[in-house]
Design a protein around this motif. Structure first.
Motif, mmCIF file in Angstrom:
data_model
loop_
_atom_site.group_PDB
_atom_site.id
_atom_site.type_symbol
_atom_site.label_atom_id
_atom_site.label_comp_id
_atom_site.label_asym_id
_atom_site.label_seq_id
_atom_site.Cartn_x
_atom_site.Cartn_y
_atom_site.Cartn_z
ATOM 1 N N VAL A 1 43.409 35.719 34.213
ATOM 2 C CA VAL A 1 42.683 35.255 35.399
ATOM 3 C C VAL A 1 43.591 35.258 36.613
ATOM 4 O O VAL A 1 43.222 35.720 37.690
ATOM 5 C CB VAL A 1 42.108 33.834 35.165
ATOM 6 C CG1 VAL A 1 41.411 33.325 36.421
ATOM 7 C CG2 VAL A 1 41.132 33.843 34.007
ATOM 8 N N THR A 2 44.821 34.737 36.430
ATOM 9 C CA THR A 2 45.734 34.653 37.574
ATOM 10 C C THR A 2 46.163 36.044 38.040
ATOM 11 O O THR A 2 46.325 36.282 39.222
ATOM 12 C CB THR A 2 46.975 33.806 37.229
ATOM 13 O OG1 THR A 2 47.579 34.316 36.041
ATOM 14 C CG2 THR A 2 46.601 32.361 36.990
ATOM 15 N N ASN B 1 43.140 40.798 43.383
ATOM 16 C CA ASN B 1 42.072 40.719 44.382
ATOM 17 C C ASN B 1 42.619 40.287 45.739
ATOM 18 O O ASN B 1 42.195 40.807 46.785
ATOM 19 C CB ASN B 1 40.985 39.739 43.924
ATOM 20 C CG ASN B 1 40.163 40.300 42.777
ATOM 21 O OD1 ASN B 1 40.134 41.516 42.566
ATOM 22 N ND2 ASN B 1 39.503 39.436 42.031
ATOM 23 N N THR B 2 43.555 39.336 45.722
ATOM 24 C CA THR B 2 44.170 38.883 46.974
ATOM 25 C C THR B 2 44.909 40.035 47.643
ATOM 26 O O THR B 2 44.795 40.251 48.860
ATOM 27 C CB THR B 2 45.140 37.714 46.698
ATOM 28 O OG1 THR B 2 44.428 36.656 46.065
ATOM 29 C CG2 THR B 2 45.767 37.202 47.978
ATOM 30 N N TYR B 3 45.669 40.795 46.851
ATOM 31 C CA TYR B 3 46.408 41.944 47.376
ATOM 32 C C TYR B 3 45.457 42.981 47.960
ATOM 33 O O TYR B 3 45.659 43.474 49.080
ATOM 34 C CB TYR B 3 47.250 42.558 46.261
ATOM 35 C CG TYR B 3 47.863 43.895 46.644
ATOM 36 C CD1 TYR B 3 49.017 43.955 47.409
ATOM 37 C CD2 TYR B 3 47.276 45.100 46.234
ATOM 38 C CE1 TYR B 3 49.569 45.168 47.772
ATOM 39 C CE2 TYR B 3 47.808 46.310 46.601
ATOM 40 C CZ TYR B 3 48.959 46.362 47.368
ATOM 41 O OH TYR B 3 49.497 47.560 47.743
ATOM 42 N N ARG C 1 46.871 48.786 53.534
ATOM 43 C CA ARG C 1 46.731 50.116 52.948
ATOM 44 C C ARG C 1 46.393 50.049 51.460
ATOM 45 O O ARG C 1 46.672 50.976 50.691
ATOM 46 C CB ARG C 1 48.005 50.924 53.177
ATOM 47 C CG ARG C 1 48.275 51.210 54.652
ATOM 48 C CD ARG C 1 49.563 51.978 54.853
ATOM 49 N NE ARG C 1 49.453 53.385 54.486
ATOM 50 C CZ ARG C 1 49.014 54.351 55.319
ATOM 51 N NH1 ARG C 1 48.618 54.030 56.550
ATOM 52 N NH2 ARG C 1 48.957 55.595 54.916
ATOM 53 N N ALA C 2 45.786 48.939 51.039
ATOM 54 C CA ALA C 2 45.419 48.767 49.636
ATOM 55 C C ALA C 2 44.183 49.583 49.307
ATOM 56 O O ALA C 2 43.978 49.981 48.185
ATOM 57 C CB ALA C 2 45.192 47.303 49.298
#
Length: 300
Positions: free
Chosen positions: A284-285, A291-293, A299-300
């Motif tokens: 999960v972490t 997702n945060t990144y 440029r993700a």
């Protein structure tokens, strides 16, 4: 030993897992239901004696469960229940238990636990603030579940003597009657003290019992009652997601790991006997970090 009667065998096994293995009432109920379901299958297959059960019957039963589209986790649990039952019969009556010992456990689906994001949790707390007896009780339940990660069955079994406000420590009786001590923070302490001073004396209506949480009639609160309360709190917060009591336990573990807690500490706080049960939260972490990144990097 031949002609082992179904009824006699299951009652002996249930007594064994209750008294010697210290299984919880819920686990005992599930084991009994799993075994009775297998008995019904044996009767259809014209197997009148447990000594006649062979590997082919075990395979046919598992095939039947797959045809009924039962979840792999459910099938795995039923295999474990019946395997334990036959292991008991082997010990007590020297019954051949190889039919289920040789059976393959289906691999569990990897399901990531659902949890609340911190902003969702803030909204849930904010929407359910209030000074009336019901609101104070509900807030104490919500704060304690999030602060400790305890199971709802553990919450409803808490007695007044289990709380130490001087150290902010809670004594919890977990699965298999295993005792552990869990700390709680000042938000949960404050919510519980408000509940104990201003709400519980009004709700209990003179009924004498030692359980911490009470229902609106003054009796001890049940797990079903907690589920109803949490669903009602979700409606108040207008959060468009379903809730189950374990979701706050998942949230507790996920938020601790996201904020730097180590896995062994979280394992101990949750009362997991094995680290593998706790490791699901690392998935999960990692997903949260990804997702945060993806959302934050240009440029993700």
């Amino acid at each position: 030993m031949n002609n082992i009667q179904f009824d006699q065998a299951i009652e002996q096994f249930v007594t064994y897992i209750q008294l010697e293995k210290n299984f919880s009432p819920l686990t005992v109920r599930d084991y009994r239901a799993d075994i009775l379901e297998f008995f019904a299958f044996l009767q259809v297959e014209a197997v009148a004696d447990l000594a006649q059960v062979e590997y082919i019957h075990a395979r046919l039963y598992v095939t039947k469960m797959y045809e009924e589209k039962k979840a792999r986790t459910t099938i795995s649990r039923k295999i474990s229940s019946i395997r334990s039952f036959f292991k008991f019969l082997n010990k007590e009556y020297d019954l051949d238990d190889t039919a289920f010992q040789a059976l393959y456990h289906p691999k569990k689906e990897v399901r990531l636990p659902h949890f609340f994001y911190e902003e969702e949790l803030t909204k849930l707390f904010k929407a359910n603030e209030g000074a009336d007896s019901k609101s104070l009780r509900n807030m104490a339940i919500l704060e304690l579940l999030y602060a400790t990660g305890i199971r709802v069955s553990e919450l409803t079994s808490i007695e007044l003597k289990d709380i130490d406000f001087s150290l902010n420590i809670l004594r919890v009786m977990g699965k298999g009657r295993k005792e552990r001590y869990v700390p709680f923070g000042h938000f949960a302490a404050e919510a519980m003290q408000h509940y104990l001073e201003e709400s519980r004396p009004k709700l209990i209506k003179g009924i004498q019992h030692s359980e911490l949480f009470v229902n609106m009639r003054g009796g001890a609160l049940t797990a079903r009652g907690v589920r109803f309360i949490l669903n009602d709190m979700m409606k108040q917060a207008e959060l468009h997601t379903s809730i189950h009591p374990h979701m706050l336990r998942h949230t507790f573990a996920t938020h601790l790991l996201n904020n730097g807690a180590d896995l062994r500490t979280v394992q101990e706080l949750l009362g997991h006997s094995s680290l593998s049960s706790t490791q699901v939260y690392t998935h999960v972490t990692k997903e949260h970090l990804r997702n945060t990144y993806m959302n934050a990097h240009p440029r993700a």
